[in-house]
Design a protein around this motif. Structure first.
Motif, PDB file in Angstrom:
ATOM      1  N   ASP A 109       0.799  -1.221   0.000  1.00  0.00           N
ATOM      2  CA  ASP A 109       0.000   0.000   0.000  1.00  0.00           C
ATOM      3  C   ASP A 109       0.836   1.279   0.000  1.00  0.00           C
ATOM      4  N   SER A 110       2.128   1.171   0.294  1.00  0.00           N
ATOM      5  CA  SER A 110       2.920   2.375   0.529  1.00  0.00           C
ATOM      6  C   SER A 110       3.369   3.077  -0.738  1.00  0.00           C
ATOM      7  N   GLY A 111       3.513   2.346  -1.831  1.00  0.00           N
ATOM      8  CA  GLY A 111       4.103   2.957  -3.007  1.00  0.00           C
ATOM      9  C   GLY A 111       5.614   2.934  -2.895  1.00  0.00           C
ATOM     10  N   ASN A 112       6.291   2.892  -4.037  1.00  0.00           N
ATOM     11  CA  ASN A 112       7.740   2.694  -4.027  1.00  0.00           C
ATOM     12  C   ASN A 112       8.477   3.794  -3.284  1.00  0.00           C
ATOM     13  N   GLU A 113       8.074   5.044  -3.489  1.00  0.00           N
ATOM     14  CA  GLU A 113       8.791   6.157  -2.847  1.00  0.00           C
ATOM     15  C   GLU A 113       8.635   6.108  -1.334  1.00  0.00           C
ATOM     16  N   ASN A 114       7.411   5.909  -0.867  1.00  0.00           N
ATOM     17  CA  ASN A 114       7.192   5.811   0.577  1.00  0.00           C
ATOM     18  C   ASN A 114       7.857   4.575   1.164  1.00  0.00           C
ATOM     19  N   ARG A 120      11.401   5.118   1.893  1.00  0.00           N
ATOM     20  CA  ARG A 120      11.615   5.907   3.108  1.00  0.00           C
ATOM     21  C   ARG A 120      11.402   5.066   4.351  1.00  0.00           C
ATOM     22  N   ASN A 121      10.376   4.239   4.333  1.00  0.00           N
ATOM     23  CA  ASN A 121      10.074   3.453   5.534  1.00  0.00           C
ATOM     24  C   ASN A 121       9.452   2.120   5.145  1.00  0.00           C
ATOM     25  N   PRO A 122      10.254   1.049   5.109  1.00  0.00           N
ATOM     26  CA  PRO A 122       9.719  -0.266   4.751  1.00  0.00           C
ATOM     27  C   PRO A 122       9.127  -1.024   5.935  1.00  0.00           C
ATOM     28  N   PRO A 125       6.371  -1.480   8.796  1.00  0.00           N
ATOM     29  CA  PRO A 125       5.041  -1.024   9.207  1.00  0.00           C
ATOM     30  C   PRO A 125       5.004  -0.565  10.656  1.00  0.00           C
ATOM     31  N   GLU A 126       5.904  -1.079  11.494  1.00  0.00           N
ATOM     32  CA  GLU A 126       5.930  -0.666  12.898  1.00  0.00           C
ATOM     33  C   GLU A 126       6.293   0.810  13.053  1.00  0.00           C
ATOM     34  N   LEU A 127       6.907   1.393  12.026  1.00  0.00           N
ATOM     35  CA  LEU A 127       7.361   2.787  12.112  1.00  0.00           C
ATOM     36  C   LEU A 127       6.564   3.707  11.201  1.00  0.00           C
ATOM     37  N   GLN A 128       5.310   3.352  10.963  1.00  0.00           N
ATOM     38  CA  GLN A 128       4.528   4.149  10.027  1.00  0.00           C
ATOM     39  C   GLN A 128       3.768   5.281  10.714  1.00  0.00           C
ATOM     40  N   GLY A 129       4.044   5.530  12.003  1.00  0.00           N
ATOM     41  CA  GLY A 129       3.374   6.610  12.711  1.00  0.00           C
ATOM     42  C   GLY A 129       3.826   7.973  12.223  1.00  0.00           C
ATOM     43  N   PRO A 130       3.212   9.054  12.711  1.00  0.00           N
ATOM     44  CA  PRO A 130       3.600  10.403  12.300  1.00  0.00           C
ATOM     45  C   PRO A 130       4.993  10.736  12.796  1.00  0.00           C
ATOM     46  N   PRO A 131       5.691  11.672  12.152  1.00  0.00           N
ATOM     47  CA  PRO A 131       7.046  12.027  12.558  1.00  0.00           C
ATOM     48  C   PRO A 131       7.149  12.421  14.021  1.00  0.00           C
ATOM     49  N   SER A 132       6.094  13.011  14.580  1.00  0.00           N
ATOM     50  CA  SER A 132       6.149  13.444  15.965  1.00  0.00           C
ATOM     51  C   SER A 132       6.343  12.264  16.920  1.00  0.00           C
ATOM     52  N   ALA A 133       5.925  11.090  16.498  1.00  0.00           N
ATOM     53  CA  ALA A 133       6.072   9.913  17.355  1.00  0.00           C
ATOM     54  C   ALA A 133       7.529   9.543  17.556  1.00  0.00           C
ATOM     55  N   LEU A 134       8.396  10.055  16.686  1.00  0.00           N
ATOM     56  CA  LEU A 134       9.813   9.744  16.789  1.00  0.00           C
ATOM     57  C   LEU A 134      10.631  10.970  17.160  1.00  0.00           C
ATOM     58  N   SER A 135       9.968  11.983  17.681  1.00  0.00           N
ATOM     59  CA  SER A 135      10.708  13.186  18.051  1.00  0.00           C
ATOM     60  C   SER A 135      11.703  12.875  19.154  1.00  0.00           C
ATOM     61  N   SER A 187      23.909   7.277   9.453  1.00  0.00           N
ATOM     62  CA  SER A 187      23.953   7.996   8.191  1.00  0.00           C
ATOM     63  C   SER A 187      22.678   8.785   7.996  1.00  0.00           C
ATOM     64  N   THR A 188      22.742   9.798   7.167  1.00  0.00           N
ATOM     65  CA  THR A 188      21.568  10.628   6.900  1.00  0.00           C
ATOM     66  C   THR A 188      20.997  10.259   5.546  1.00  0.00           C
ATOM     67  N   SER A 189      19.730  10.519   5.389  1.00  0.00           N
ATOM     68  CA  SER A 189      19.061  10.238   4.128  1.00  0.00           C
ATOM     69  C   SER A 189      17.957  11.252   3.930  1.00  0.00           C
ATOM     70  N   SER A 190      17.983  11.926   2.795  1.00  0.00           N
ATOM     71  CA  SER A 190      16.953  12.926   2.530  1.00  0.00           C
ATOM     72  C   SER A 190      15.591  12.298   2.322  1.00  0.00           C
ATOM     73  N   GLN A 191      15.559  10.973   2.124  1.00  0.00           N
ATOM     74  CA  GLN A 191      14.288  10.289   1.893  1.00  0.00           C
ATOM     75  C   GLN A 191      13.651   9.786   3.175  1.00  0.00           C
ATOM     76  N   SER A 192      14.321   9.932   4.299  1.00  0.00           N
ATOM     77  CA  SER A 192      13.828   9.319   5.535  1.00  0.00           C
ATOM     78  C   SER A 192      12.952  10.275   6.327  1.00  0.00           C
ATOM     79  N   SER A 193      11.872  10.731   5.723  1.00  0.00           N
ATOM     80  CA  SER A 193      11.008  11.672   6.424  1.00  0.00           C
ATOM     81  C   SER A 193      10.321  11.038   7.621  1.00  0.00           C
ATOM     82  N   VAL A 194      10.007   9.750   7.509  1.00  0.00           N
ATOM     83  CA  VAL A 194       9.330   9.088   8.623  1.00  0.00           C
ATOM     84  C   VAL A 194      10.247   9.005   9.832  1.00  0.00           C
ATOM     85  N   LEU A 195      11.505   8.780   9.582  1.00  0.00           N
ATOM     86  CA  LEU A 195      12.467   8.619  10.660  1.00  0.00           C
ATOM     87  C   LEU A 195      13.335   9.855  10.845  1.00  0.00           C
TER      88      LEU A 195
END
Length: 888
Positions: free
Chosen positions: A537-542, A545-547, A549-559, A622-630
């Motif tokens: 359901d995530s689509g390739n781009e998403n 970023r986050n493969p 499912p346990e980490l699919q919460g909003p970014p604030s959950a990982l603040s 490492s950093t990744s510009s695609q890791s918006s979830v994390l």
């Protein structure tokens, strides 16, 4: 007595009774000793189920392989609440898969390693048996569209159309050591995966070894995927988007899934969204320690998969002269074509010409030293002949049949019998047989990998998972890269980490999901379902970023929390939430215990991310510009252990896992201890079944005579080939559908036909070298003769120009043969074609499902009362929740 429901019941019943009393004594002793440690076998139902499965598999080793195959490939009706639609994957899809494999291997490897490009394409059926499976309630109300009503579709075919709206597809590949099991043994598990994932499953009944050894099953799995994404015109389903497909399999099936993924990756073909690998068997050389250490805690037989002798197996019914395992008879390099190497090199061939016929055999230490000297000599020659020095490590590594000895001063042992049913001994170190030896496991779709702590395959699974996530830190063995042109390229091409979720289940054996009534298995089914839903359901781009499912919460959950006090408060809050979630008295359809447990574990993982990222310096992640979830963190792996209540905790650091400390040079080599254990078991079987082996040997000779008579009679009745010339091996088979219809004579019987899509038959292998167990190249087993007869008289390949008449005498003989038919094609091998029983109204596979349902009902109360265990477990591990492995 063959494997039947009655014989299985007679064998297992005493085990059940013995286990009942044994369980009581064990529990009493633990209580007396004050032992509070919880074990999976504390549950009487799991203890009984474990013993039942282990006992059944041991029963199989004391019967012929055909008997076990027939029992486990018996058609079992599906439950009324499931929609199960059988289909046949056509030869056109099989041929697409064959083309892909032929291109992957290349002509040199096909000739020297596989044994040719034809024999593994020979099959008895006109395709591959498969099933579409889903929950009946997921079907659309309208069975078919108006324009299709005139096709008079059966209910099963109509159901394929009614489930076509379900975009998610689980391509399931069953396990069974590559030689037993079927879609029938695994159907109830597959239905559960489809139900929980709100998906449809596609299960493939691939051909089994030893009749159809490697790479036959691999071709069939690849054909199933081709059938899904590029269906023929006759298929009822629409093409399935690869991004909506998840591979799933257990044991041998999981390894086939992984191997298929590497082929798709290598050939640049579309990859599925992800893969679920449950106890994958990825190292057939048995080179990891848990193979020896975990025999008592696993369902796999102590001596491996042995069998009562029959015309089919073992290949050597009686021990060869000198024994099945002897001191080595050759030094490196081996004789050309010798099984010590997968394919002879030019230097091996040249050196063999100058070597004496009976060289003095060296010790293992001397062989290694000699390899070092030869390597240095080659390096000096390269340096003197080139301005740029190229140093390549070509030190000798003992490969099958050579055995790596614990004592380097001893002379190595050498195998003279095939030890695995799936592939010849010399093929075991091939990366498509043992995928842990792949040049790279990077650049694959997300993997969810499950293993049991007590299974013999645990170490190789853990190592494989880390190899996929950290391709730069766990390199392939140099010998693999040196021998495999493609593997060397892959190690350089595929360096991107594969995202991996690894879970090791406490107290569980091989394939934990078999025991579906346990709390941890219920969690596993839910976790698999969430993985399937997330990846499709995530689509390739998403998904990039986050493969997880346990980490699919909003970014604030990982603040990031500001201080240690805040982290402690978060942990206390988490435990409090778990009390509320897991302390509910009874599950409801909307919030069953496995959903509540999954959500609770999800919070543990989320909290662990926060804790870990708070204590990790910027240089370690490492950093990744695609890791918006994390945020800015690129997480490549989740590593967990799961207790018997289904609660997760962190896995220990990598430097504390013994399997990860093994040097690459020691992986994929046949070692002394497992070899001697196998030999001990095989010698027991040789002694126990000596009479049966001699009888089978005599029958083989009679069957060869029968096959020769059949071919001679067919020639007398007009059997002929196109221009009496068969296409050379080098000719690409896509051009072999080649014979124009005008060139095919019209002399054909009503019994058979020449099939344009069928490339090869057993009479087309004169210039090939199929493995000794493959029935395509044999004439000494009933199944091989059935295959030969079908190919001559009923479904001839395009290389035949005439389908001859059957002689009257052969028709009479067939009428009195219970395994033949006077006018129809004989039944094909039970390793390929399902059997149907009409003698008794029930089957052992249905009885097992009934037992599982009974165990599930009896353990439901215990699951509902599991809150106190959950809270205690989380309190005990709350100080070390570093579950996430960062990109280090």
């Amino acid at each position: 007595m063959p494997v039947t429901t009655v014989s299985a019941a007679a064998h297992i019943t005493p085990v059940v009774v013995k286990t009942f009393f044994e369980h009581g004594r064990t529990k009493a002793k633990k209580f007396k000793d004050g032992d509070q440690e919880e074990e999976a076998t504390d549950d009487i139902f799991f203890h009984q189920a474990f013993k039942i499965v282990k006992s059944f598999i041991e029963l199989g080793t004391k019967n012929t392989i055909e008997s076990l195959q027939g029992f486990t490939n018996t058609h079992v009706p599906s439950p009324y609440w499931a929609a199960v639609s059988p289909v046949s994957i056509p030869l056109s899809s099989c041929n697409k898969a064959a083309d892909t494999l032929i291109n992957w291997f290349g002509p040199d490897e096909l000739k020297h390693v596989v044994g040719g490009e034809r024999w593994w394409q020979v099959r008895g059926l006109d395709g591959v048996d498969a099933e579409w499976i889903t929950q009946k309630e997921y079907l659309t109300p309208e069975p078919i569209t108006p324009d299709l009503r005139t096709r008079n579709l059966s209910t099963a075919d109509a159901d394929i159309l009614r489930m076509d709206h379900l975009e998610r597809v689980i391509l399931y590949v069953h396990g069974g050591g590559y030689f037993w099991g079927s879609i029938n043994t695994h159907r109830y598990q597959i239905i559960r995966y489809a139900r929980k994932s709100h998906a449809r499953a596609f299960a493939v009944n691939y051909r089994k070894a030893p009749q159809y050894p490697w790479p036959c099953p691999l071709q069939d799995v690849l054909a199933a995927y081709m059938y899904l994404i590029d269906p023929p015109a006759s298929a009822l389903h629409k093409p399935v988007d690869p991004s909506k497909i998840v591979f799933a399999g257990d044991s041998a099936g999981a390894a086939l899934c992984l191997t298929t993924l590497t082929i798709l990756r290598d050939m640049g073909l579309p990859l599925p969204a992800g893969a679920v690998l449950i106890s994958p068997w990825v190292d057939l050389t048995h080179s990891f320690p848990s193979v020896m250490a975990n025999s008592e805690t696993d369902i796999i037989p102590e001596y491996g998969f042995l069998a009562k002798p029959s015309t089919l197996w073992p290949v050597d019914l009686l021990p060869p002269d000198g024994g099945r395992v002897t001191r080595t008879t050759s030094n490196p390099p081996p004789a050309p074509g010798h099984v010590d190497t997968l394919k002879p090199t030019a230097s091996h061939i040249e050196k063999e010409k100058d070597e004496p016929k009976s060289p003095e055999i060296k010790t293992q230490e001397e062989m290694l030293a000699q390899g070092q000297i030869e390597r240095e000599d080659r390096s000096q020659k390269q340096a003197s002949s080139s301005s740029q020095t190229v140093v390549e490590d070509e030190s000798w590594e003992p490969k099958p049949p050579k055995v790596l000895m614990k004592d380097h001063t001893s002379v190595p042992l050498e195998l003279h019998s095939q030890i695995q049913i799936y592939a010849t001994t010399e093929q075991l170190c091939h990366p498509l047989v043992s995928p842990v030896l792949q040049g790279s496991l990077g650049n694959l779709p997300p993997l969810y990998i499950i293993a049991g702590e007590g299974e013999v395959l645990r170490d190789e699974i853990v190592y494989m998972a880390h190899r996929a996530a950290y391709p730069d830190q766990y390199p392939a063995r140099k010998g693999v890269l040196r021998e495999g042109r493609r593997q060397k390229e892959n190690a350089e091409r595929f360096t991107a980490p594969t995202k991996v979720h690894l879970q090791v289940f406490d107290g569980m054996c091989h394939v934990p999901t078999v025991f579906s009534f346990t709390e941890s298995a219920k969690y596993a089914y839910r976790s698999v379902a969430e993985f399937v839903k997330h990846t499709t359901d995530s689509g390739n781009e998403n998904l990039q970023r986050n493969p997880f499912p346990e980490l699919q919460g909003p970014p604030s959950a990982l603040s990031v929390l500001p201080d240690a006090e805040g982290k402690d408060e978060a942990k206390r809050s988490m435990v409090s939430r778990l009390k509320g979630k897991l302390g509910k008295p009874a599950p409801t359809p909307e919030a069953s215990e496995d959903i509540a447990l999954y959500k609770a574990n999800e919070e543990v993982v989320m909290q662990a991310v926060e804790d870990h990222l708070n204590t990790t310096s910027a240089t370690d992640v490492s950093t990744s510009s695609q890791s918006s979830v994390l945020g800015t963190k690129d997480i490549r792996m989740i590593r967990e252990r799961v207790d018997i209540h289904g609660l997760v905790r962190s896995m220990e650091p990598r430097d504390q896992i013994s399997a990860l400390q093994i040097e690459p040079s020691a992986i994929g080599l046949i070692k002394e201890e497992p070899t001697l254990r196998w030999l001990c078991g095989q010698e027991k079987w040789d002694k126990m079944f000596k009479k049966q082996a001699k009888k089978a040997l005599k029958r083989r000779r009679k069957l060869v005579t029968k096959a020769e008579r059949m071919v001679q009679n067919a020639k007398e009745q007009g059997l002929a080939f196109t221009s009496d010339q068969r296409p050379p091996v080098s000719q690409h088979p896509s051009n072999v559908s080649m014979v124009s219809k005008a060139s095919i004579p019209s002399r054909m019987t009503v019994e058979g036909d020449i099939q344009a899509e069928r490339r090869w038959g057993p009479l087309d292998l004169a210039d090939e070298n199929p493995p000794p167990s493959a029935i395509a190249g044999r004439r000494d087993t009933p199944e091989a003769i059935a295959l030969l007869k079908k190919s001559i008289y009923h479904t001839a390949p395009v290389t035949h120009s005439v389908v001859p008449h059957i002689k009257t005498i052969d028709v009479i003989r067939a009428a009195f043969d219970p395994h033949d038919h006077p006018t129809k094609a004989p039944k094909q091998s039970v390793s390929e074609q399902q059997t149907h029983t009409h003698i008794i109204p029930f089957h052992g596979l249905r009885i097992w499902d009934t037992l599982v349902g009974y165990f599930a009902r009896k353990t439901s109360d215990k699951a509902a009362r599991g809150g106190k265990h959950a809270v205690a477990a989380i309190k005990g591990t709350g100080e070390s929740l570093g579950i996430i492995s960062p990109d280090t």
